[in-house]
Design a protein around this motif. Sequence first.
Motif: not given
Length: 68
Positions: A23, A27, A30, A58, A60-62
């Motif tokens: 992530g 917020r 990227s 990325v 967002e957290p993924q």
Amino acid sequence: MLNTANGRIASRFHARDVHLVMGPPARGTSVRFRVFLDEQALGAAHGIDVDEQGNGTVTEPQYSLCRE
């Protein structure tokens, strides 16, 4: 864990798939990343979040999936 720009994480594994959990640091930001298998571009082994050259971004957290 990597918390600096232009860093590198290397891992050895023996599996059909590898899942990368990642992530961005905050917020609204990227992180670009690149994944290699055996020091080669992924080609057909790339996942849905990574292109054939192993590049991804990325926002967002993924997790990303790469198939060997």
